[in-house]
Enzyme design. Structure first.
Site, PDB file in Angstrom:
ATOM      1  N   TYR A 157     -22.000  19.411  14.890  1.00  0.00           N
ATOM      2  CA  TYR A 157     -21.116  19.451  13.637  1.00  0.00           C
ATOM      3  C   TYR A 157     -22.090  19.990  12.411  1.00  0.00           C
ATOM      4  O   TYR A 157     -21.740  20.787  11.588  1.00  0.00           O
ATOM      5  CB  TYR A 157     -20.276  18.192  13.336  1.00  0.00           C
ATOM      6  N   LYS A 161     -21.680  23.016   9.825  1.00  0.00           N
ATOM      7  CA  LYS A 161     -21.419  22.874   8.328  1.00  0.00           C
ATOM      8  C   LYS A 161     -22.648  23.485   7.326  1.00  0.00           C
ATOM      9  O   LYS A 161     -22.325  24.017   6.531  1.00  0.00           O
ATOM     10  CB  LYS A 161     -21.322  21.560   8.049  1.00  0.00           C
TER      11      LYS A 161
HETATM   12  N1  LIG Z   1     -12.731  14.023   6.855  1.00  0.00           N
HETATM   13  C1  LIG Z   1     -13.879  14.001   6.566  1.00  0.00           C
HETATM   14  O1  LIG Z   1     -14.627  12.751   6.412  1.00  0.00           O
HETATM   15  C2  LIG Z   1     -14.755  15.211   6.028  1.00  0.00           C
HETATM   16  C3  LIG Z   1     -16.058  14.936   5.386  1.00  0.00           C
HETATM   17  C4  LIG Z   1     -16.760  16.150   5.054  1.00  0.00           C
HETATM   18  C5  LIG Z   1     -16.150  17.399   5.326  1.00  0.00           C
HETATM   19  N2  LIG Z   1     -14.982  17.395   5.806  1.00  0.00           N
HETATM   20  C6  LIG Z   1     -14.404  18.956   5.982  1.00  0.00           C
HETATM   21  O2  LIG Z   1     -13.262  19.063   5.390  1.00  0.00           O
HETATM   22  C7  LIG Z   1     -12.290  19.950   6.175  1.00  0.00           C
HETATM   23  C8  LIG Z   1     -10.658  19.115   6.124  1.00  0.00           C
HETATM   24  O3  LIG Z   1     -11.012  18.119   6.921  1.00  0.00           O
HETATM   25  P1  LIG Z   1      -9.821  16.752   6.807  1.00  0.00           P
HETATM   26  O4  LIG Z   1     -10.457  15.596   6.626  1.00  0.00           O
HETATM   27  O5  LIG Z   1      -8.722  17.239   6.074  1.00  0.00           O
HETATM   28  O6  LIG Z   1      -9.212  16.999   8.524  1.00  0.00           O
HETATM   29  P2  LIG Z   1      -8.090  17.155   9.026  1.00  0.00           P
HETATM   30  O7  LIG Z   1      -6.945  16.459   8.349  1.00  0.00           O
HETATM   31  O8  LIG Z   1      -8.146  16.624  10.464  1.00  0.00           O
HETATM   32  O9  LIG Z   1      -7.677  18.652   9.217  1.00  0.00           O
HETATM   33  C9  LIG Z   1      -8.350  19.577   9.808  1.00  0.00           C
HETATM   34  C10 LIG Z   1      -7.635  20.680   9.995  1.00  0.00           C
HETATM   35  O10 LIG Z   1      -8.248  21.739  10.772  1.00  0.00           O
HETATM   36  C11 LIG Z   1      -7.216  22.446  11.723  1.00  0.00           C
HETATM   37  N3  LIG Z   1      -7.800  23.046  12.674  1.00  0.00           N
HETATM   38  C12 LIG Z   1      -8.842  22.538  13.731  1.00  0.00           C
HETATM   39  N4  LIG Z   1      -8.749  23.295  14.520  1.00  0.00           N
HETATM   40  C13 LIG Z   1      -8.010  24.568  14.454  1.00  0.00           C
HETATM   41  C14 LIG Z   1      -7.744  25.733  14.902  1.00  0.00           C
HETATM   42  N5  LIG Z   1      -8.354  25.953  16.078  1.00  0.00           N
HETATM   43  N6  LIG Z   1      -7.033  26.675  14.373  1.00  0.00           N
HETATM   44  C15 LIG Z   1      -6.369  26.420  13.381  1.00  0.00           C
HETATM   45  N7  LIG Z   1      -6.722  25.033  12.594  1.00  0.00           N
HETATM   46  C16 LIG Z   1      -7.505  24.341  13.132  1.00  0.00           C
HETATM   47  C17 LIG Z   1      -6.150  21.407  11.743  1.00  0.00           C
HETATM   48  O11 LIG Z   1      -5.048  21.882  12.163  1.00  0.00           O
HETATM   49  P3  LIG Z   1      -3.982  21.241  13.337  1.00  0.00           P
HETATM   50  O12 LIG Z   1      -3.315  20.333  12.588  1.00  0.00           O
HETATM   51  O13 LIG Z   1      -3.276  22.145  13.955  1.00  0.00           O
HETATM   52  O14 LIG Z   1      -5.095  20.507  14.293  1.00  0.00           O
HETATM   53  C18 LIG Z   1      -6.340  20.918  10.377  1.00  0.00           C
HETATM   54  O15 LIG Z   1      -5.474  21.472   9.724  1.00  0.00           O
HETATM   55  C19 LIG Z   1     -12.910  20.220   7.445  1.00  0.00           C
HETATM   56  O16 LIG Z   1     -13.608  21.489   7.272  1.00  0.00           O
HETATM   57  C20 LIG Z   1     -13.805  19.005   7.452  1.00  0.00           C
HETATM   58  O17 LIG Z   1     -15.035  19.462   8.474  1.00  0.00           O
HETATM   59  C21 LIG Z   1     -14.117  16.192   6.313  1.00  0.00           C
END
Ligand SMILES: NC(=O)c1ccc[n+]([C@@H]2O[C@H](COP(=O)([O-])OP(=O)(O)OC[C@H]3O[C@@H](n4cnc5c(N)ncnc54)[C@H](OP(=O)(O)O)[C@@H]3O)[C@@H](O)[C@H]2O)c1
Length: 251
Positions: A157, A161
């Protein structure tokens, strides 16, 4: 257009069910009437997200988006811009996965690389082309502290990133002369469905707080922000810790 106080009229969320991405859309929708395009896989979660935004007075439409289908991305972007200009585009799709599985299960590791990196590049190139034609706009790219210095504990991961982060920082430089701005946001641990059931890391935060950091950064046209801001200091130290010591840290 983005108004004098930095608030957009239109927003595209790539990863239309991302909790952080939706918090950004909701933040803007509370400030000003907003047209939101949610690019996502069809699901009940997507319908619920659209309803919630409509409840805040936003005009919402959805566009089908599968991150792994790289060839479809130029069409997805064209469709998303079909109704007119988009002021802010948020690149929010991504997957975390099981860290140990990702380096031992070929399909799982490749999927993480495709979704988090290849798809992000693919979408970024298609977006850049459209934004250059439009002549204005901001991009918010959700990176992660995990990419700043890749750790053994989640290196697949983290490596995706790191690539994502480098691409969007570079894209920002490339688009700067054309007046298009890219903000890379590096959150730490955020309480969303992505981290559900995991032990919260130090300085854990919420989608709303990350959204506020992103909104403020777009307004100030900042290139790189951390959420929370203290991560900047922590990572500036961790980045320089010698590898034999870094290896022993419980992170
Ligand atoms: N949460 C954390 O701790 C954190 C920390 C640092 C960075 N981030 C980054 O911030 C971003 C948003 O994260 P979040 O926490 O908001 O996560 P989240 O609520 O789980 O959202 C992830 C999104 O990615 C989509 N996705 C995954 N695989 C996909 C695919 N094959 N095609 C289309 N859409 C897909 C999901 O869609 P579905 O609903 O269809 O699955 C969902 O909309 C991510 O890039 C994550 O790496 C998160």
């Amino acid at each position: 257009m983005i108004n004098a106080v930095g608030t957009p009229q239109s927003l595209l969320l790539l990863g239309g069910t991302s909790e952080i991405g939706l918090a950004i859309a909701e933040n803007y929708a509370r400030q000003r009437p907003l047209t939101v395009t949610l690019a996502a896989r069809p699901s009940a979660r997507l319908d619920a997200a659209a309803e919630k935004l409509r409840g805040l007075g936003a005009t919402v439409r959805t566009v089908a988006f599968e991150a792994r289908d790289l060839e479809s991305h130029p069409k997805v972007i064209e469709e998303a811009f079909g109704d007119g200009d988009i002021d802010v585009s948020v690149v929010a799709f991504g997957l975390l996965g099981d860290a140990e599985k990702l380096w031992q299960d070929h399909a799982a590791g490749v999927e993480a690389a495709q979704v988090n990196y290849s798809a992000a590049v693919s979408v970024g190139i298609a977006l850049a082309e459209r934004l250059r034609k439009q002549g204005h706009g901001s991009v918010v790219a959700l990176s992660s502290v995990a990419g700043e210095r890749v750790r053994r504990s989640n290196f697949v991961y983290g490596s995706t990133k790191a690539g994502f982060d480098g691409f969007y920082l570079g894209l920002g430089e490339a688009l700067r002369p054309e007046g298009i701005h890219v903000t890379v946001v590096r959150p730490g641990f955020v309480h969303t469905k992505m981290t559900e059931g995991m032990k919260a890391a130090p300085m854990a935060t919420t989608p709303d707080k990350v959204a506020q950091v992103a909104v403020d950064a777009v307004r100030a046209r900042r290139d790189l922000v951390w959420a929370p801001a203290q991560w900047r200091l922590v990572m500036s130290v961790l980045r320089h810790v010698p590898r034999p010591i870094f290896r022993k840290l419980p992170i």
